[in-house]
Write a protein that holds these residues in place. Structure first.
Motif, PDB file in Angstrom:
ATOM      1  N   ALA A  67     -19.570  16.159  26.138  1.00  0.00           N
ATOM      2  CA  ALA A  67     -19.693  15.169  27.212  1.00  0.00           C
ATOM      3  C   ALA A  67     -20.472  13.942  26.741  1.00  0.00           C
ATOM      4  N   LEU A  68     -21.528  14.160  25.971  1.00  0.00           N
ATOM      5  CA  LEU A  68     -22.348  13.049  25.488  1.00  0.00           C
ATOM      6  C   LEU A  68     -21.607  12.178  24.480  1.00  0.00           C
ATOM      7  N   ALA A  69     -20.610  12.737  23.817  1.00  0.00           N
ATOM      8  CA  ALA A  69     -19.877  11.993  22.793  1.00  0.00           C
ATOM      9  C   ALA A  69     -19.172  10.773  23.362  1.00  0.00           C
ATOM     10  N   MET A  70     -18.881  10.797  24.659  1.00  0.00           N
ATOM     11  CA  MET A  70     -18.218   9.658  25.297  1.00  0.00           C
ATOM     12  C   MET A  70     -19.222   8.597  25.773  1.00  0.00           C
ATOM     13  N   GLU A  71     -20.502   8.796  25.438  1.00  0.00           N
ATOM     14  CA  GLU A  71     -21.565   7.859  25.806  1.00  0.00           C
ATOM     15  C   GLU A  71     -21.534   7.534  27.300  1.00  0.00           C
ATOM     16  N   PRO A  72     -21.641   8.559  28.132  1.00  0.00           N
ATOM     17  CA  PRO A  72     -21.536   8.342  29.582  1.00  0.00           C
ATOM     18  C   PRO A  72     -22.776   7.667  30.146  1.00  0.00           C
ATOM     19  N   LYS A  73     -22.585   6.998  31.283  1.00  0.00           N
ATOM     20  CA  LYS A  73     -23.714   6.407  32.001  1.00  0.00           C
ATOM     21  C   LYS A  73     -24.310   7.393  33.005  1.00  0.00           C
ATOM     22  N   LEU A  74     -23.569   8.468  33.275  1.00  0.00           N
ATOM     23  CA  LEU A  74     -23.966   9.467  34.265  1.00  0.00           C
ATOM     24  C   LEU A  74     -23.484  10.824  33.797  1.00  0.00           C
ATOM     25  N   MET A  75     -24.336  11.848  33.933  1.00  0.00           N
ATOM     26  CA  MET A  75     -23.957  13.215  33.576  1.00  0.00           C
ATOM     27  C   MET A  75     -23.985  14.092  34.823  1.00  0.00           C
ATOM     28  N   LEU A  76     -22.910  14.848  35.021  1.00  0.00           N
ATOM     29  CA  LEU A  76     -22.800  15.795  36.118  1.00  0.00           C
ATOM     30  C   LEU A  76     -22.779  17.204  35.546  1.00  0.00           C
ATOM     31  N   PHE A  77     -23.596  18.073  36.114  1.00  0.00           N
ATOM     32  CA  PHE A  77     -23.659  19.469  35.672  1.00  0.00           C
ATOM     33  C   PHE A  77     -23.343  20.372  36.857  1.00  0.00           C
ATOM     34  N   ASP A  78     -22.291  21.164  36.738  1.00  0.00           N
ATOM     35  CA  ASP A  78     -21.887  22.052  37.824  1.00  0.00           C
ATOM     36  C   ASP A  78     -22.284  23.488  37.484  1.00  0.00           C
ATOM     37  N   GLU A  79     -23.494  23.864  37.898  1.00  0.00           N
ATOM     38  CA  GLU A  79     -24.038  25.197  37.638  1.00  0.00           C
ATOM     39  C   GLU A  79     -23.821  25.600  36.171  1.00  0.00           C
ATOM     40  N   PRO A  80     -24.370  24.822  35.240  1.00  0.00           N
ATOM     41  CA  PRO A  80     -24.067  25.018  33.820  1.00  0.00           C
ATOM     42  C   PRO A  80     -24.581  26.319  33.230  1.00  0.00           C
ATOM     43  N   THR A  81     -25.472  27.026  33.921  1.00  0.00           N
ATOM     44  CA  THR A  81     -26.000  28.279  33.373  1.00  0.00           C
ATOM     45  C   THR A  81     -25.508  29.516  34.115  1.00  0.00           C
ATOM     46  N   SER A  82     -24.677  29.322  35.141  1.00  0.00           N
ATOM     47  CA  SER A  82     -24.325  30.457  36.001  1.00  0.00           C
ATOM     48  C   SER A  82     -23.442  31.486  35.304  1.00  0.00           C
ATOM     49  N   ALA A  83     -22.719  31.074  34.256  1.00  0.00           N
ATOM     50  CA  ALA A  83     -21.842  32.007  33.552  1.00  0.00           C
ATOM     51  C   ALA A  83     -22.516  32.636  32.336  1.00  0.00           C
ATOM     52  N   LEU A  84     -23.806  32.372  32.149  1.00  0.00           N
ATOM     53  CA  LEU A  84     -24.512  32.830  30.961  1.00  0.00           C
ATOM     54  C   LEU A  84     -25.313  34.098  31.234  1.00  0.00           C
ATOM     55  N   ASP A  85     -25.457  34.909  30.186  1.00  0.00           N
ATOM     56  CA  ASP A  85     -26.394  36.026  30.258  1.00  0.00           C
ATOM     57  C   ASP A  85     -27.801  35.459  30.412  1.00  0.00           C
ATOM     58  N   PRO A  86     -28.668  36.159  31.143  1.00  0.00           N
ATOM     59  CA  PRO A  86     -29.996  35.611  31.430  1.00  0.00           C
ATOM     60  C   PRO A  86     -30.774  35.151  30.208  1.00  0.00           C
ATOM     61  N   GLU A  87     -30.646  35.862  29.090  1.00  0.00           N
ATOM     62  CA  GLU A  87     -31.431  35.492  27.916  1.00  0.00           C
ATOM     63  C   GLU A  87     -30.929  34.215  27.240  1.00  0.00           C
ATOM     64  N   LEU A  88     -29.755  33.716  27.651  1.00  0.00           N
ATOM     65  CA  LEU A  88     -29.195  32.513  27.047  1.00  0.00           C
ATOM     66  C   LEU A  88     -29.422  31.271  27.898  1.00  0.00           C
ATOM     67  N   VAL A  89     -29.937  31.471  29.100  1.00  0.00           N
ATOM     68  CA  VAL A  89     -30.102  30.346  30.027  1.00  0.00           C
ATOM     69  C   VAL A  89     -31.086  29.323  29.482  1.00  0.00           C
ATOM     70  N   GLY A  90     -32.180  29.798  28.921  1.00  0.00           N
ATOM     71  CA  GLY A  90     -33.248  28.910  28.480  1.00  0.00           C
ATOM     72  C   GLY A  90     -32.811  27.891  27.455  1.00  0.00           C
ATOM     73  N   GLU A  91     -31.937  28.280  26.529  1.00  0.00           N
ATOM     74  CA  GLU A  91     -31.546  27.349  25.471  1.00  0.00           C
ATOM     75  C   GLU A  91     -30.736  26.188  26.025  1.00  0.00           C
ATOM     76  N   VAL A  92     -29.968  26.435  27.077  1.00  0.00           N
ATOM     77  CA  VAL A  92     -29.213  25.351  27.705  1.00  0.00           C
ATOM     78  C   VAL A  92     -30.139  24.471  28.536  1.00  0.00           C
ATOM     79  N   LEU A  93     -31.056  25.086  29.286  1.00  0.00           N
ATOM     80  CA  LEU A  93     -31.996  24.299  30.088  1.00  0.00           C
ATOM     81  C   LEU A  93     -32.894  23.435  29.197  1.00  0.00           C
ATOM     82  N   ASP A  94     -33.231  23.921  28.012  1.00  0.00           N
ATOM     83  CA  ASP A  94     -34.048  23.121  27.091  1.00  0.00           C
ATOM     84  C   ASP A  94     -33.326  21.833  26.717  1.00  0.00           C
TER      85      ASP A  94
END
Length: 254
Positions: A164-191
């Motif tokens: 998404a960042l590769a298109m140099e957007p002016k606005l980023m939308l995140f639709d529950e980006p961690t909801s499909a992840l195992d709990p131990e993987l959530v932190g790396e995305v939130l970071d």
């Protein structure tokens, strides 16, 4: 230059008899992080999809960076933009979904470089150089030649953010980006999202991660049944909600 990146005025959206959005009025400042919380079916994801015209609003108006989304005004009437114009505007808005939606036959590098080459007509060398830098930025240096099936869910979502960042957007939308992840993987995305917020990127984040909303959000909206029930500073809304519906929801997720 407007100080508002997003402005919604009386936005409504129907799916048959279901009124998914029932008059949304909302403003998001340039450089701000807005977090949107609420139960499933409250209209959160529908609102995001309206912002980049993946869904057409049935009433009201949506503006991004001072321009109408999906329409142009001629006199006192609105006319829908053609597909090409919609696509060009949509390219200015990055969106990260619950599911990563990576191209399975492309490497991480290929996934990130593809849109700039195809949409912006960037030379392969330029697109791939930026893709490498973005993969490093999301903590995936050295994984450029790895295919999605060889990556964890958290790594795939970080590739999706880089894409998404590769298109140099002016606005980023995140639709529950961690909801499909195992709990131990959530932190790396939130970071990664914390780091992105710190750079001044305007972000609207639909999330169940209340800790992220409290720490990274400049504003918080609680939605239910297609309306904004409560809005304010995240710490205030989370620690001292004013509406019973907000209190009930937070009591179940905190």
């Amino acid at each position: 230059m407007t100080e508002l990146m997003v402005r919604a005025v009386g936005v409504r959206k129907h799916f048959g008899r279901l009124e998914a959005l029932r008059g949304i009025d909302l403003e998001v400042d340039r450089g701000a992080v807005l977090c949107v919380i609420g139960p499933s079916g409250s209209g959160k994801s529908t609102f995001l999809r309206c912002i980049n015209h993946l869904e057409k609003v049935d009433a009201g108006e949506l503006y991004v960076d001072g321009e109408l989304v999906g329409y142009e005004r001629r006199g006192d009437r609105l006319f829908e933009l053609g597909d090409g114009d919609v696509a060009r505007k949509r390219a200015e808005i990055g969106m990260v979904f619950q599911r990563f939606n990576l191209f399975p036959h492309m490497t991480a590098l290929g996934n990130v470089a593809e849109a700039p080459m195809r949409v912006k007509r960037q030379a392969r060398s330029v697109a791939e150089d930026r893709a490498r830098k973005l993969l490093e930025r999301v903590g995936l240096a050295g994984r450029e030649d790895t295919y999605p099936r060889q990556l964890s869910g958290g790594q795939q979502q970080r590739v999706a953010i880089a894409r998404a960042l590769a298109m140099e957007p002016k606005l980023m939308l995140f639709d529950e980006p961690t909801s499909a992840l195992d709990p131990e993987l959530v932190g790396e995305v939130l970071d990664v999202m914390h780091d992105l917020a710190a750079t001044g990127m305007t972000m609207i984040v639909v999330t169940h991660e209340i800790g992220f909303a409290r720490a990274a959000g400049d504003a918080l909206v609680f939605m239910d049944e297609g309306v904004i029930v409560e809005a304010g500073v995240p710490r205030d809304v989370i620690s001292n909600p004013q509406h019973e519906r907000t209190k009930s929801f937070l009591s179940k997720v905190l």
